[in-house]
Design a protein around this motif. Structure first.
Motif, mmCIF file in Angstrom:
data_model
loop_
_atom_site.group_PDB
_atom_site.id
_atom_site.type_symbol
_atom_site.label_atom_id
_atom_site.label_comp_id
_atom_site.label_asym_id
_atom_site.label_seq_id
_atom_site.Cartn_x
_atom_site.Cartn_y
_atom_site.Cartn_z
ATOM 1 N N LEU B 59 0.838 -1.198 0.000
ATOM 2 C CA LEU B 59 0.000 0.000 0.000
ATOM 3 C C LEU B 59 0.877 1.253 0.000
ATOM 4 O O LEU B 59 0.604 2.220 -0.710
ATOM 5 C CB LEU B 59 -0.924 0.006 1.213
ATOM 6 N N ASN B 62 2.222 2.380 -3.098
ATOM 7 C CA ASN B 62 1.230 3.077 -3.925
ATOM 8 C C ASN B 62 0.872 4.437 -3.338
ATOM 9 O O ASN B 62 -0.170 5.003 -3.671
ATOM 10 C CB ASN B 62 -0.039 2.239 -4.052
ATOM 11 N N LEU B 64 -0.159 5.096 -0.374
ATOM 12 C CA LEU B 64 -1.329 5.087 0.500
ATOM 13 C C LEU B 64 -0.824 4.865 1.918
ATOM 14 O O LEU B 64 -0.623 3.751 2.352
ATOM 15 C CB LEU B 64 -2.294 3.977 0.087
ATOM 16 N N THR B 67 -3.619 4.278 5.827
ATOM 17 C CA THR B 67 -4.563 3.244 5.473
ATOM 18 C C THR B 67 -4.831 2.362 6.675
ATOM 19 O O THR B 67 -3.910 2.027 7.408
ATOM 20 C CB THR B 67 -3.995 2.394 4.331
ATOM 21 N N GLU B 87 -6.281 5.181 -9.986
ATOM 22 C CA GLU B 87 -5.611 4.803 -8.746
ATOM 23 C C GLU B 87 -6.024 3.398 -8.304
ATOM 24 O O GLU B 87 -5.193 2.610 -7.842
ATOM 25 C CB GLU B 87 -5.947 5.810 -7.635
ATOM 26 N N GLN B 88 -7.319 3.097 -8.484
ATOM 27 C CA GLN B 88 -7.793 1.754 -8.123
ATOM 28 C C GLN B 88 -7.120 0.698 -8.970
ATOM 29 O O GLN B 88 -6.704 -0.351 -8.490
ATOM 30 C CB GLN B 88 -9.304 1.648 -8.344
ATOM 31 N N LEU B 91 -3.609 0.184 -7.909
ATOM 32 C CA LEU B 91 -3.523 -0.526 -6.630
ATOM 33 C C LEU B 91 -3.807 -2.017 -6.813
ATOM 34 O O LEU B 91 -3.060 -2.872 -6.339
ATOM 35 C CB LEU B 91 -4.503 0.089 -5.632
#
Lengths: 484, 291
Positions: B59, B62, B64, B67, B87-88, B91
């Motif tokens: 994560l 990416n 993130l 989280t 972004e999805q 990921l």
């Protein structure tokens, strides 16, 4: 008697229709049950275009086209508010791909190069054709058997394309998708047939996607993903299977409880409950209601309320029996007296569901609809079907024993509408003495009934009068007793 | 049995349940789900065993960072900021490339504007429902009944939200739009229950010459108590079987409904009518004083 015939007629017609619908129509399962994807896309204003109704119609049309290209059965595309589109794709597995196809701005442009006059270097690109000039796009294969996208221009586009290619022989002509260059083939000759090929580093899948996007045309404005719910197929199936299982076990427990507690009427309530389920399911299928997890919860809550109407009536019936009122009259009274409470309490639930339906989001709406249908149907099953079945049963000699109704005359007799006078009233002695009195009364009344023939002989009006007589005579007796 | 006579004890019991919840509400509030905060929630089951730390590192690669990861068995729930389509996609592909095959059970994304709208909607819904019920009850009975019924109903709302605030601290229970549905059904159910007792009081008012209002309220409650308990019992039976055998996806929704139904039944039997009695007694006293 006429009325009774009519009632059975209505019951049979309703049941026949319900069973037919259940047999013929499928139940519509929501995304959370069968898996799938729901997205809400919001249109964005641009420098040139402000989002309004017409623009939204355009956006919707384009998205509809793209969704059709995905080959999903029963998609739902509808405008939401002033600037959003709701897309539901039930059962879709490759949501990533779907998300891509639906949500992409997909603005296709053909651009010719702009050269620096001094050096002859390419300094920029100038748009000469756009997606609006296209007629069709399909997946094809080039000479090396690699996937490409074959496009056909419309007449206007074909003319423009011929002109552009003629002007750019031996020069590149770039194809941009959403401002990204996807390929820049060198023009060999002027192309007049209105057909061209987009080659790039395509896989079969990506070529298909591009073809769908091109064919669907470009969106008039960019869109932004504001809400998305994806439910995997396994979790949805899990929810349905365990939901049915749990619902079945729960219902079975309720049915057993009803019989244990209310005996014969409980059995009738169970039968009415089964018919309730059949009718509600038919209505769900007919409207159709898309069944979601909260929807199932609403349904289950409505089962509780469906049983409640019966419980109210049976409690009343028991009370009347305890007072020593004969069975048939007690049943009449039980239904009659429970009715206002049933109506008022159901009305309050309906008010709540109306509020939920008017202002709630889609999840909450589904819950409200199932609950409202449940409440309305439960009224029908409790007041019409249970009533008809009870009427049938209480006239059968065999079922006239009070034991079948779970009512022991005299128990709890202090809590009847013959309210005790003194404050110390809830003592056991009073209830005992009253118990004796009431039980002897039952026999008297029963004998009375035997002499006069069955209560059916009387019209309902007369029946009521008779009822009142019994009541007043009891009051008199009580008064006498008190005087002593 | 004199339920109304013991009303002070039942008020006390209600407070005993409500107070810890209210304290928790003030201290910790409710734990909102992404429905109300906006964000992305991914529920996934990797085929190969995966540790939280590896997942976190993927994560973080990416970008993130803030989280939340929650693990139950081999299933993970990831909560993060709202992610766009690109972004999805990035990921998901980096998760699959580093952790092997993954089945994604749920991927929900709620944008910030949508979530703000949902909060507004939830509050409006509760108030509109309560208001309309007051209007209806005032029309069918007396305003006193309406107001006391609604107080009993707010009691139930406080019980559910209070307990969920505590559950949020203890078990990470989140409040989502399903929770709002549960609260609203409790409102409907609690009212349904109170109305049945009120209806009985209305019917029994013909004995008012012989008995005090308090007595009438008490035996009306006693007359209806077995139906209140039996009805709730049947609903609880179904809900319990849903909780035990049903989908874990709606576990907290069912818990909320269970609490609501039980609290709704309790408040209808032990609070709503009792409040009507206190109110009437209070009015009487005031009248006598003014004389």
């Amino acid at each position: 008697m006429k009325f009774k015939g009519l009632r059975w007629g209505i019951i049979f017609i309703v049941l026949a229709v319900a069973i037919a619908i259940n047999y013929l129509m499928p139940l519509k399962e929501g995304l959370d049950l069968q898996g799938g994807m729901e997205v809400v896309l919001e249109a964005q204003n641009t420098k040139n275009i402000t989002v309004n109704k017409e623009v939204m119609q355009g956006v919707k049309a384009v998205i509809e086209n793209r969704v059709n290209g995905l080959g999903v059965s029963e998609p739902l595309i509808q405008l939401k508010g002033n600037n959003s589109v709701l897309v539901q794709l039930p059962g879709i597995k490759d949501y990533q791909n779907a998300l891509n196809v639906i949500g992409k701005t997909a603005f296709l442009e053909f651009k010719e190069p702009i050269y620096d006059t001094a050096t002859g270097q390419i300094t920029g690109w100038k748009t000469v054709l756009t997606g609006a000039d296209l007629q069709d796009a399909k997946v094809g294969y080039d000479s090396n058997n690699r996937p490409v996208v074959d496009i056909t221009f419309n007449s206007e586009g074909a003319k423009k394309f011929a002109e552009v290619t003629a002007n750019n022989i031996d020069k590149p002509l770039a194809i941009f998708l959403d401002n990204k260059e996807i390929s820049a083939p060198i023009v060999k000759e002027a192309i007049t047939g209105g057909k061209a090929q987009i080659s790039g580093n395509f896989t079969l899948q990506s070529a298909k996607e591009l073809a769908i996007q091109i064919k669907a045309g470009a969106l008039p404005v960019p869109v932004k993903l504001v809400e998305q719910r994806v439910v995997g197929p396994t979790i949805g199936k899990d929810a349905v299977d365990s939901g049915w299982k749990a619902g079945f076990i729960g219902l079975l427990l309720v049915a057993i409880f009803m019989v244990l507690y209310y005996r014969l009427p409980g059995l009738i309530a169970d039968l009415a409950l089964v018919l309730y389920g059949v009718i509600v399911l038919a209505i769900f299928k007919f409207i159709p209601v898309t069944l979601t997890l909260p929807g199932i919860a609403g349904f289950i809550l409505s089962i509780g309320m469906a049983v409640d109407a019966n419980i109210l009536i049976f409690e009343r019936l028991k009370e009347e029996l305890r007072k020593g009122i004969p069975l048939i009259s007690a049943m009449d009274l039980g239904f009659k007296r429970a009715l206002p409470a049933i109506i008022d309490s159901n009305a309050s639930t309906l008010i709540t569901t109306a509020v939920l339906f008017t202002w709630g989001s889609s999840i909450i709406k589904g819950f409200a609809v199932t609950l409202a249908i449940g409440v309305i149907v439960s009224f029908f099953t409790a007041v019409i079907i249970s009533r008809a079945l009870m009427d049938l049963v209480v006239h059968i000699e065999f079922f006239k024993k009070l034991g079948f109704y779970g009512a022991r005359v005299g128990i709890n007799a202090s809590i009847t509408d013959e309210v005790p006078d003194e404050p110390g009233v809830f003592s056991s002695e009073v209830s005992k003495s009253k118990a004796k009195m009431s039980s002897s009364l039952v026999q008297e009344v029963k004998e009375d009934e035997g002499e006069r023939g069955s209560a059916e002989v009387f019209s309902s009006g007369e029946k009521e009068k008779k009822q009142e007589k019994v009541l007043t005579s009891r009051k008199d007796r009580r008064a006498k007793r008190r005087r002593k | 049995m004199n339920i109304i006579g013991l009303r002070k004890w039942f008020y006390g019991l209600s407070l005993l349940i409500i107070l810890p919840g209210v304290v928790s509400l003030i201290l910790f509030g409710l734990k909102p789900s992404i429905d109300f905060t906006g964000g992305t929630m991914i529920q996934m089951r990797p085929e190969n065993p995966v540790s939280i730390s590896i997942l976190r590192s993927v994560l973080e690669s990416n970008n993130l960072k803030d989280t939340m990861i929650q693990q139950s068995g081999n299933s993970f729930i990831i909560r993060t900021k709202p992610l766009s389509i690109e972004e999805q996609k990035a990921l998901v592909s980096s998760l699959e490339s580093k952790l092997g095959k993954i089945s994604f059970d749920k991927i929900d994304m709620i944008g910030p504007t949508v979530s703000a709208e949902l909060v507004r909607q939830a509050i409006i819904l509760v108030f509109v429902a309560a208001f309309l019920i007051i209007v209806y009850l005032s029309f069918r009975y007396k305003p006193v009944f309406a107001i006391c019924g609604v107080i009993a109903l707010l009691h139930d709302v406080l019980v559910i939200t209070g307990l969920f605030s505590i559950f949020g601290v203890l078990f990470h229970a989140e409040v989502d739009s399903l929770f709002v549905t549960a609260v609203l059904s409790t409102i409907g159910y609690s009212m349904h229950d109170s109305i049945i007792i009120f209806d009985r009081i209305r019917e029994n008012m013909k004995f008012i010459k012989k008995h005090s209002f308090e007595e009438i309220a008490n035996f009306s409650t006693l007359q209806t108590i077995s139906r209140s308990i039996n009805t709730s019992f049947t609903v609880v039976l179904v809900l319990l079987s849903l909780l035990i055998f049903g989908s874990p996806v709606i576990k907290w929704f069912i818990v909320a409904l269970l609490i609501g139904i039980i609290s709704g039944t309790y408040s209808s039997i032990f609070n709503a009518t009792a409040l009507v009695v206190d109110w009437t007694n209070f009015r009487k006293k005031m009248k006598e004083k003014s004389k």
